[in-house]
Design a protein around this motif. Structure first.
Motif, PDB file in Angstrom:
ATOM      1  N   LEU A   1      33.342  30.058  44.878  1.00  0.00           N
ATOM      2  CA  LEU A   1      34.401  29.859  43.884  1.00  0.00           C
ATOM      3  C   LEU A   1      34.461  31.041  42.910  1.00  0.00           C
ATOM      4  CD1 LEU A   1      34.003  26.051  43.109  1.00  0.00           C
ATOM      5  CD2 LEU A   1      35.757  27.156  44.501  1.00  0.00           C
ATOM      6  N   VAL A   2      33.308  31.588  42.571  1.00  0.00           N
ATOM      7  CA  VAL A   2      33.284  32.783  41.725  1.00  0.00           C
ATOM      8  C   VAL A   2      33.923  33.958  42.462  1.00  0.00           C
ATOM      9  CG1 VAL A   2      31.782  34.521  40.671  1.00  0.00           C
ATOM     10  CG2 VAL A   2      31.281  32.088  40.361  1.00  0.00           C
ATOM     11  N   ILE A   3      33.579  34.110  43.732  1.00  0.00           N
ATOM     12  CA  ILE A   3      34.155  35.192  44.537  1.00  0.00           C
ATOM     13  C   ILE A   3      35.668  35.056  44.625  1.00  0.00           C
ATOM     14  CG2 ILE A   3      34.301  36.115  46.894  1.00  0.00           C
ATOM     15  CD1 ILE A   3      31.301  35.417  47.172  1.00  0.00           C
ATOM     16  N   ILE A   4      36.149  33.830  44.844  1.00  0.00           N
ATOM     17  CA  ILE A   4      37.601  33.604  44.912  1.00  0.00           C
ATOM     18  C   ILE A   4      38.257  33.995  43.597  1.00  0.00           C
ATOM     19  CG2 ILE A   4      39.389  31.835  45.089  1.00  0.00           C
ATOM     20  CD1 ILE A   4      37.586  30.352  47.046  1.00  0.00           C
ATOM     21  N   SER A   5      37.645  33.627  42.476  1.00  0.00           N
ATOM     22  CA  SER A   5      38.213  33.947  41.163  1.00  0.00           C
ATOM     23  C   SER A   5      38.246  35.452  40.930  1.00  0.00           C
ATOM     24  CB  SER A   5      37.390  33.260  40.063  1.00  0.00           C
ATOM     25  OG  SER A   5      37.396  31.867  40.218  1.00  0.00           O
ATOM     26  N   VAL A   6      37.162  36.132  41.271  1.00  0.00           N
ATOM     27  CA  VAL A   6      37.112  37.590  41.117  1.00  0.00           C
ATOM     28  C   VAL A   6      38.127  38.252  42.038  1.00  0.00           C
ATOM     29  CG1 VAL A   6      35.676  39.636  41.413  1.00  0.00           C
ATOM     30  CG2 VAL A   6      34.698  37.579  40.379  1.00  0.00           C
ATOM     31  N   ASP A   7      38.254  37.730  43.253  1.00  0.00           N
ATOM     32  CA  ASP A   7      39.231  38.266  44.212  1.00  0.00           C
ATOM     33  C   ASP A   7      40.647  38.139  43.690  1.00  0.00           C
ATOM     34  OD1 ASP A   7      40.135  39.194  46.895  1.00  0.00           O
ATOM     35  OD2 ASP A   7      40.902  37.141  47.026  1.00  0.00           O
TER      36      ASP A   7
ATOM     37  N   VAL B   1      45.447  40.880  41.261  1.00  0.00           N
ATOM     38  CA  VAL B   1      46.519  40.977  40.263  1.00  0.00           C
ATOM     39  C   VAL B   1      46.311  42.163  39.334  1.00  0.00           C
ATOM     40  CG1 VAL B   1      47.566  39.798  38.286  1.00  0.00           C
ATOM     41  CG2 VAL B   1      47.039  38.517  40.359  1.00  0.00           C
ATOM     42  N   ARG B   2      45.079  42.422  38.981  1.00  0.00           N
ATOM     43  CA  ARG B   2      44.804  43.514  38.046  1.00  0.00           C
ATOM     44  C   ARG B   2      44.905  44.874  38.713  1.00  0.00           C
ATOM     45  NH1 ARG B   2      45.050  46.515  34.741  1.00  0.00           N
ATOM     46  NH2 ARG B   2      43.868  46.802  32.821  1.00  0.00           N
TER      47      ARG B   2
ATOM     48  N   ALA C   1      43.824  46.585  45.941  1.00  0.00           N
ATOM     49  CA  ALA C   1      43.595  45.371  46.721  1.00  0.00           C
ATOM     50  C   ALA C   1      44.311  45.426  48.068  1.00  0.00           C
ATOM     51  CB  ALA C   1      44.048  44.143  45.930  1.00  0.00           C
ATOM     52  N   GLN C   2      45.541  45.919  48.090  1.00  0.00           N
ATOM     53  CA  GLN C   2      46.292  46.006  49.334  1.00  0.00           C
ATOM     54  C   GLN C   2      45.640  46.957  50.329  1.00  0.00           C
ATOM     55  OE1 GLN C   2      50.337  47.018  48.210  1.00  0.00           O
ATOM     56  NE2 GLN C   2      50.983  44.883  48.395  1.00  0.00           N
ATOM     57  N   ASN C   3      44.985  47.994  49.824  1.00  0.00           N
ATOM     58  CA  ASN C   3      44.376  48.992  50.705  1.00  0.00           C
ATOM     59  C   ASN C   3      42.935  48.652  51.093  1.00  0.00           C
ATOM     60  OD1 ASN C   3      46.726  50.574  50.582  1.00  0.00           O
ATOM     61  ND2 ASN C   3      46.023  51.622  48.718  1.00  0.00           N
ATOM     62  N   LYS C   4      42.219  47.979  50.226  1.00  0.00           N
ATOM     63  CA  LYS C   4      40.778  47.757  50.437  1.00  0.00           C
ATOM     64  C   LYS C   4      40.395  46.311  50.738  1.00  0.00           C
ATOM     65  CE  LYS C   4      39.940  52.078  49.376  1.00  0.00           C
ATOM     66  NZ  LYS C   4      39.430  53.042  50.383  1.00  0.00           N
ATOM     67  N   ARG C   5      41.286  45.375  50.504  1.00  0.00           N
ATOM     68  CA  ARG C   5      40.966  43.948  50.670  1.00  0.00           C
ATOM     69  C   ARG C   5      41.111  43.569  52.141  1.00  0.00           C
ATOM     70  NH1 ARG C   5      44.031  39.177  49.863  1.00  0.00           N
ATOM     71  NH2 ARG C   5      42.888  37.480  48.846  1.00  0.00           N
TER      72      ARG C   5
ATOM     73  N   ILE D   1      36.307  34.240  32.396  1.00  0.00           N
ATOM     74  CA  ILE D   1      36.780  35.599  32.111  1.00  0.00           C
ATOM     75  C   ILE D   1      37.859  36.017  33.106  1.00  0.00           C
ATOM     76  CG2 ILE D   1      36.102  38.038  32.097  1.00  0.00           C
ATOM     77  CD1 ILE D   1      33.342  37.118  31.061  1.00  0.00           C
ATOM     78  N   CYS D   2      37.643  35.716  34.384  1.00  0.00           N
ATOM     79  CA  CYS D   2      38.614  36.081  35.417  1.00  0.00           C
ATOM     80  C   CYS D   2      39.953  35.404  35.171  1.00  0.00           C
ATOM     81  CB  CYS D   2      38.092  35.712  36.804  1.00  0.00           C
ATOM     82  SG  CYS D   2      36.756  36.766  37.410  1.00  0.00           S
ATOM     83  N   TYR D   3      39.933  34.136  34.834  1.00  0.00           N
ATOM     84  CA  TYR D   3      41.177  33.410  34.622  1.00  0.00           C
ATOM     85  C   TYR D   3      41.860  33.830  33.327  1.00  0.00           C
ATOM     86  CZ  TYR D   3      41.538  30.382  38.617  1.00  0.00           C
ATOM     87  OH  TYR D   3      41.755  29.919  39.879  1.00  0.00           O
TER      88      TYR D   3
END
Length: 336
Positions: free
Chosen positions: A125-131, A136-137, A142-146, A212-214
């Motif tokens: 759940l932490v990983i999902i939030s950071v992801d 968004v940030r 993200a589009q190139n490395k995710r 913090i992520c949210y």
């Protein structure tokens, strides 16, 4: 000190007692008390729904859906919950028979599996939030490395760390070789250390990270005026909220237990309720996927279709949010 055997059966609410106390306070007898019967029934329901629901999510995300970063997260979460639910028959048998019949290895392994589920679930759940926050940030990055490969590596790392943190649960699990045999926690002088680790790494630090992520997500979405047009975070928000609702009582009871030398009926009930509520989290996630699907009110698709629809919608929404954020950021850069 008045206690009953059911107080010591379930790993999530087992107080630390000496072998002498166990021999004095525990008496043979099958599960007859109302609290014990309710606990058994609850665990049977959790087992049946958890195996069915999480099995469905594993089949959908692992074999039916196209591989994606989001499906990797949800597959890992379902595997964690399925693994925990698969160990519940040992606990149910222990509750009913009032005796541990499976040997020292499974006594330790059962405790390890329960703790592993807690850590791996919250870490995912932490990983999902950071992801979500990174998508968004930093949308272009993200589009190139995710990628799915990198997501899989992150999941493996999360499971590895969870396994390390779960070792104490197995190490301090012992069997009292009396009649009946008792599988219990013998923390000796390490009880506070174990509770400290569990509270900080399994609750406090993940909670602060997610918060913090949210906070960053909400600020970014509002600044780009995206909050009304996109819904990529509903499932994640509900999963996280459900996790903390289910696990917060257990964490509170665990901390309160440190300063107790006696366990009255009220505290015993609090242990049983918080433990059962914590384990209930393992069967809720698949139903949250189905509930969040747009077609719930229409009731024209099967339960499996709802799960797939919810996760697939999450994939599309995240991609749209990232694209819009990227376009907005690029537009601002051009204007400047």
């Amino acid at each position: 000190m008045t206690t009953t055997r059911s107080q010591y059966d379930y790993d999530y609410y087992i107080p630390t007692l000496t072998k002498v106390q166990l021999q004095e306070d525990l008496h043979p007898g099958y599960c007859r008390e109302a609290a014990c019967v309710i606990t058994v029934i609850s665990n049977v329901i959790i087992f049946l729904l958890g195996i069915t629901g999480n099995g469905a999510v594993i089949w959908i995300t692992g074999f039916k859906m196209k591989k994606s970063v989001n499906s990797t997260w949800y597959l890992s979460l379902a595997l964690s919950d399925f693994f925990f639910c698969a160990t519940l028959p040992f606990t149910i048998d222990y509750l009913i028979k009032d005796s541990w019949s499976f040997g020292l290895f499974l006594c330790k392994f059962n405790s390890f599996a329960m703790t592993l589920n807690m850590y791996s679930s919250i870490f995912i759940l932490v990983i999902i939030s950071v992801d979500r926050c990174i998508s968004v940030r930093f949308p272009v990055w993200a589009q190139n490395k995710r990628t799915v490969k990198k997501a899989s590596l992150v999941v493996v790392l999360a499971w590895f760390v969870s396994s390390l943190l779960s070792i104490p649960s197995a190490k301090f699990r012992e069997i009292l070789n009396e009649s009946p045999e008792i599988c219990y926690n013998n923390y000796e002088d390490h009880h506070k250390t174990v509770v400290f680790m569990r509270f900080n790494f399994g609750f406090l630090i993940p909670f602060l990270t997610i918060f913090i992520c949210y906070t960053i997500l909400i600020h970014k979405l509002r600044s780009n005026q995206m909050s009304k047009s996109t819904k990529p975070y509903k499932i994640t928000t509900l999963l996280i909220a459900t996790f903390f609702i289910c696990w917060l009582p257990f964490q509170i009871v665990s901390v309160l237990e440190l300063d107790r030398s006696e366990y009255n009926s009220a505290f015993k009930t609090a242990q049983q309720v918080s433990g059962t509520l914590a384990s209930a989290n393992s069967f809720l996630n698949p139903f949250l996927y189905a509930f969040m699907a747009k077609d719930l009110k229409k009731k024209c698709y099967s339960f499996l279709s709802k799960i797939e629809s919810a996760i697939d919608e999450e994939n599309r929404s995240t991609f749209r949010a990232t694209s819009v954020t990227s376009a907005t950021d690029n537009g601002l850069s051009t204007a400047v």
